[in-house]
Design a protein around this motif. Structure first.
Motif, mmCIF file in Angstrom:
data_model
loop_
_atom_site.group_PDB
_atom_site.id
_atom_site.type_symbol
_atom_site.label_atom_id
_atom_site.label_comp_id
_atom_site.label_asym_id
_atom_site.label_seq_id
_atom_site.Cartn_x
_atom_site.Cartn_y
_atom_site.Cartn_z
ATOM 1 N N HIS A 37 0.842 -1.204 0.000
ATOM 2 C CA HIS A 37 0.000 0.000 0.000
ATOM 3 C C HIS A 37 0.879 1.256 0.000
ATOM 4 N N MET A 38 1.747 1.347 -1.009
ATOM 5 C CA MET A 38 2.715 2.441 -1.064
ATOM 6 C C MET A 38 2.051 3.672 -1.679
ATOM 7 N N LEU A 39 1.311 4.370 -0.854
ATOM 8 C CA LEU A 39 0.618 5.574 -1.305
ATOM 9 C C LEU A 39 1.609 6.696 -1.590
ATOM 10 N N TYR A 40 2.727 6.725 -0.861
ATOM 11 C CA TYR A 40 3.767 7.739 -1.052
ATOM 12 C C TYR A 40 5.074 7.052 -1.426
ATOM 13 N N PRO A 41 5.915 7.706 -2.214
ATOM 14 C CA PRO A 41 7.185 7.091 -2.603
ATOM 15 C C PRO A 41 8.125 6.959 -1.417
ATOM 16 N N ILE A 42 8.898 5.900 -1.405
ATOM 17 C CA ILE A 42 9.877 5.653 -0.341
ATOM 18 C C ILE A 42 11.271 5.704 -0.958
ATOM 19 N N VAL A 43 12.094 6.628 -0.497
ATOM 20 C CA VAL A 43 13.455 6.739 -1.014
ATOM 21 C C VAL A 43 14.407 5.939 -0.133
ATOM 22 N N LEU A 44 15.559 5.617 -0.684
ATOM 23 C CA LEU A 44 16.522 4.758 -0.005
ATOM 24 C C LEU A 44 16.961 5.339 1.333
ATOM 25 N N ASP A 45 17.152 6.652 1.390
ATOM 26 C CA ASP A 45 17.613 7.272 2.638
ATOM 27 C C ASP A 45 16.582 7.159 3.758
ATOM 28 N N VAL A 46 15.294 7.122 3.395
ATOM 29 C CA VAL A 46 14.264 6.923 4.420
ATOM 30 C C VAL A 46 14.382 5.523 5.005
ATOM 31 N N LEU A 47 14.589 4.516 4.154
ATOM 32 C CA LEU A 47 14.786 3.154 4.654
ATOM 33 C C LEU A 47 15.995 3.082 5.575
ATOM 34 N N TYR A 48 17.090 3.721 5.171
ATOM 35 C CA TYR A 48 18.289 3.706 6.007
ATOM 36 C C TYR A 48 18.008 4.347 7.370
ATOM 37 N N SER A 49 17.303 5.482 7.355
ATOM 38 C CA SER A 49 17.021 6.193 8.597
ATOM 39 C C SER A 49 16.198 5.353 9.559
ATOM 40 N N ILE A 50 15.324 4.503 9.021
ATOM 41 C CA ILE A 50 14.491 3.644 9.864
ATOM 42 C C ILE A 50 15.272 2.427 10.358
ATOM 43 N N PHE A 51 15.964 1.731 9.450
ATOM 44 C CA PHE A 51 16.590 0.458 9.809
ATOM 45 C C PHE A 51 17.894 0.630 10.582
ATOM 46 N N GLN A 52 18.543 1.802 10.466
ATOM 47 C CA GLN A 52 19.789 1.969 11.210
ATOM 48 C C GLN A 52 19.570 2.106 12.712
ATOM 49 N N ARG A 53 18.313 2.259 13.136
ATOM 50 C CA ARG A 53 18.035 2.336 14.571
ATOM 51 C C ARG A 53 18.325 1.019 15.292
ATOM 52 N N TYR A 54 18.415 -0.077 14.537
ATOM 53 C CA TYR A 54 18.530 -1.390 15.159
ATOM 54 C C TYR A 54 19.886 -2.041 14.929
ATOM 55 N N GLY A 55 20.822 -1.317 14.345
ATOM 56 C CA GLY A 55 22.158 -1.837 14.125
ATOM 57 C C GLY A 55 22.792 -1.188 12.909
ATOM 58 N N LYS A 56 24.044 -1.571 12.639
ATOM 59 C CA LYS A 56 24.756 -1.003 11.501
ATOM 60 C C LYS A 56 24.165 -1.530 10.200
ATOM 61 N N VAL A 57 23.665 -0.629 9.367
ATOM 62 C CA VAL A 57 23.198 -1.022 8.036
ATOM 63 C C VAL A 57 24.389 -0.958 7.097
ATOM 64 N N LEU A 58 24.768 -2.104 6.521
ATOM 65 C CA LEU A 58 25.944 -2.155 5.667
ATOM 66 C C LEU A 58 25.612 -1.835 4.215
ATOM 67 N N LYS A 59 24.516 -2.421 3.716
ATOM 68 C CA LYS A 59 24.181 -2.262 2.305
ATOM 69 C C LYS A 59 22.662 -2.286 2.130
ATOM 70 N N ILE A 60 22.189 -1.566 1.118
ATOM 71 C CA ILE A 60 20.774 -1.589 0.748
ATOM 72 C C ILE A 60 20.666 -1.654 -0.775
ATOM 73 N N VAL A 61 19.813 -2.527 -1.254
ATOM 74 C CA VAL A 61 19.488 -2.601 -2.680
ATOM 75 C C VAL A 61 17.967 -2.526 -2.805
ATOM 76 N N THR A 62 17.457 -1.614 -3.632
ATOM 77 C CA THR A 62 16.011 -1.493 -3.840
ATOM 78 C C THR A 62 15.663 -1.870 -5.284
ATOM 79 N N PHE A 63 14.438 -2.383 -5.470
ATOM 80 C CA PHE A 63 14.010 -2.805 -6.803
ATOM 81 C C PHE A 63 12.494 -2.979 -6.789
#
Length: 557
Positions: free
Chosen positions: A205-231
């Motif tokens: 239900h992606m009503l709004y676009p999600i950019v890579l930096d938003v994902l990083y900002s959310i997931f880095q709260r729980y540990g070091k995020v090393l890499k992200i690939v979106t598709f």
């Protein structure tokens, strides 16, 4: 920002307070009297007193304090929901909810955080459970609650402790995440990968676009995020996110699976990927290796995610959000100390999106080209209720082919407009656009209306009144196939077909769900027929205690 559903589990009760502390309303010696806005049936009582209270209230707005006064909260509001309003701006040190007064007090750890919060909500509308609430400074410098009522304060203490724990872990993860981004791409064990260190994330239900930096900002709260690939796969936006260890990945999966990035949409579905390590070739808007910042950008288009078809402009500054909070954007010259936020550079795509004009806060829609012989307020309530909780409907007295419809939240109004503009309803192509009106006014006493204005704010038929409602995951464009639910075991296929036929509808196909006979699909000859059937059959009484629930389906029979 802490998601609504996670905090709601922490709080069922409320604080009580000594009547000599903590309440601007209850302290008569302070010379300030602030009452909650009257309920609708009391709206005409004593206008002079209301005006006087408003003047006194305005005298109390400008004095900064760590304590924030929040008015007009819904009766069911929990301490956790009040805390959620303050978390993006800094540490919350205390909370008090006065449910009988429809008011609450929030004490921030620092006065600067309180200043940022009041400044931010001075520029946009704060909402709780679909109701606009009002945020201002309290005339008290400290909030002292009465701890003798231990049962009443236990839930608030639990909510505060949970918020504090999450805030602390987020801060630690932020420091750790920043460190990870600076690590060289060499033989350190933290970048070797392994089983269950890569998460697969699907955004529903992606009503709004999600950019890579938003994902990083959310997931880095729980540990070091090393890499992200979106598709994009199977028409859904997905991401692979790699952590250095299974513990961090497990913590992120447990905390974030099923949560909404924005209020009521962009839902995260998370499981473990079979991959043990991501091979990132480019650092751009589609992929990022935080252990190797020297990678080339390749052919990535940094604007692609911001202009994806079928989604709306980002709501960043407009809506009460789930996980994605203001991310350090300044409001009124005040920098927001966003919860778990990153300091982004001007070149960052996420910051460019955040700096863009926010989605309008409009909740009122102007609907035109209606069939005035057929349309009623109830028909519009039912149809638009598929995409949000309709608060009020007004068919214009002097132009009965047009109506104003007020939704509970801005994103619901945009969702209804996206799916129903130019939809044929009762034989005419309906037009839907945002209105300049902020609310739909009820007629004054004695004013002619002929039943054209209805207030549905307390309707039991709202589909999305529960925070994080699963109905948000089942919103689809109008189609010829309808989804039926709440069917009792005593009702057969023939009973349902007969109910539709008696109301003039032709059924092309019907099928019960194999594993759940409470639900079924029914196919009509056209979308026009399905729209009319939804309006007439939703809430149709099937038994003494069961009413049919009807919505559009993505499936066909």
């Amino acid at each position: 920002m802490v998601s609504e559903s996670s905090l709601l589990e922490c709080s069922n009760g409320r604080y009580t307070a000594s009547e000599t502390r903590g309440s601007d309303e209850l302290l008569s010696q302070s010379g300030v009297t602030v009452m909650a806005p009257a309920a609708p049936h009391h709206a005409d009582n004593n206008n002079q007193d209301s005006a006087a209270k408003k003047v006194k209230l305005e005298q109390n707005v400008g004095k900064p304090s760590r304590v924030i006064h929040i008015r007009n909260i819904p009766n069911e509001t929990t301490e956790a929901e009040i805390i959620q309003l303050g978390l993006p701006f800094g540490r919350v040190s205390n909370v008090l909810v006065l449910k009988g007064k429809n008011q609450a007090f929030l004490e921030m750890g620092e006065e600067l955080a309180a200043v940022a919060m009041v400044a931010y909500f001075g520029g946009c509308v704060a909402q709780l459970r679909g109701r606009a609430v009002y945020v201002q400074f309290s005339n008290h410098k400290e909030l002292k609650t009465d701890q003798t009522h231990s049962n009443a304060s236990a839930s608030a203490q639990a909510a505060l402790q949970a918020a504090q724990a999450i805030s602390n872990s987020a801060g630690a993860a932020l420091v750790a995440g920043a460190g990870a981004a600076l690590q060289p791409a060499n033989g350190g064990t933290e970048i070797q990968g392994g089983p269950n260190t890569v998460l697969r994330v699907i955004i529903e239900h992606m009503l709004y676009p999600i950019v890579l930096d938003v994902l990083y900002s959310i997931f880095q709260r729980y540990g070091k995020v090393l890499k992200i690939v979106t598709f994009t796969k199977n028409n859904s936006f997905q991401a692979l996110i790699q952590y250095p260890d299974t513990g961090s990945a497990q913590m992120a999966k447990t905390a974030l699976d099923g949560q909404n990035i924005y209020n009521g949409c962009c839902t995260l579905r998370i499981d473990y990927s079979k991959m043990t390590c991501l091979n990132v070739k480019y650092n751009n808007d589609k992929s990022r290796d935080y252990t190797n910042p020297s990678l080339p950008s390749g052919d990535g288009d940094t604007h692609q995610l911001l202009t994806t078809g079928g989604v709306l402009a980002p709501p960043f500054l407009g809506l009460g959000s789930g996980l994605a909070s203001p991310y350090g954007v300044g409001v009124g010259g005040v920098g927001l100390p966003a919860f778990g936020a990153l300091t982004l550079t001007p070149a960052s795509p996420a910051l460019r999106a955040l700096a863009a004009p926010p989605m309008p806060l409009a909740t009122v829609l102007l609907v035109s080209n209606l069939n005035e012989e057929m349309v009623t307020p109830d028909a519009l309530f039912t149809l638009f209720g598929v995409y949000g909780d309709v608060q009020r409907v007004k068919i214009l007295y002097n132009k009965k082919d047009s109506a104003l419809i007020q939704m509970a939240e801005p994103h619901q109004a945009h969702l209804a407009m996206t799916h129903m503009d130019k939809l044929r309803v009762f034989g005419k192509a309906m037009r839907v656009m945002l209105s300049k009106h902020q609310t739909v006014q009820l007629p004054k006493e004695g004013q002619p209306d002929a039943g054209l204005t209805r207030d549905y704010s307390q309707s039991p038929l709202h589909r999305f009144k529960k925070p994080g409602s699963k109905n948000y995951q089942n919103i689809y464009p109008p189609s010829a196939t309808l989804h039926l639910s709440n069917i009792p075991a005593t009702v057969s296929e023939d009973d349902i077909k007969e109910a539709f036929t008696k109301r003039g509808f032709t059924i092309k196909a019907f099928k019960f769900f194999p594993k759940d006979r409470k639900m079924a699909l029914v196919q009509l000859p056209s979308i026009d027929d399905a729209v009319a059937a939804l309006i007439k059959m939703h809430n149709y009484q099937l038994s003494e205690s069961n009413h049919l629930r009807v919505s559009f389906s993505k499936s066909s029979i």
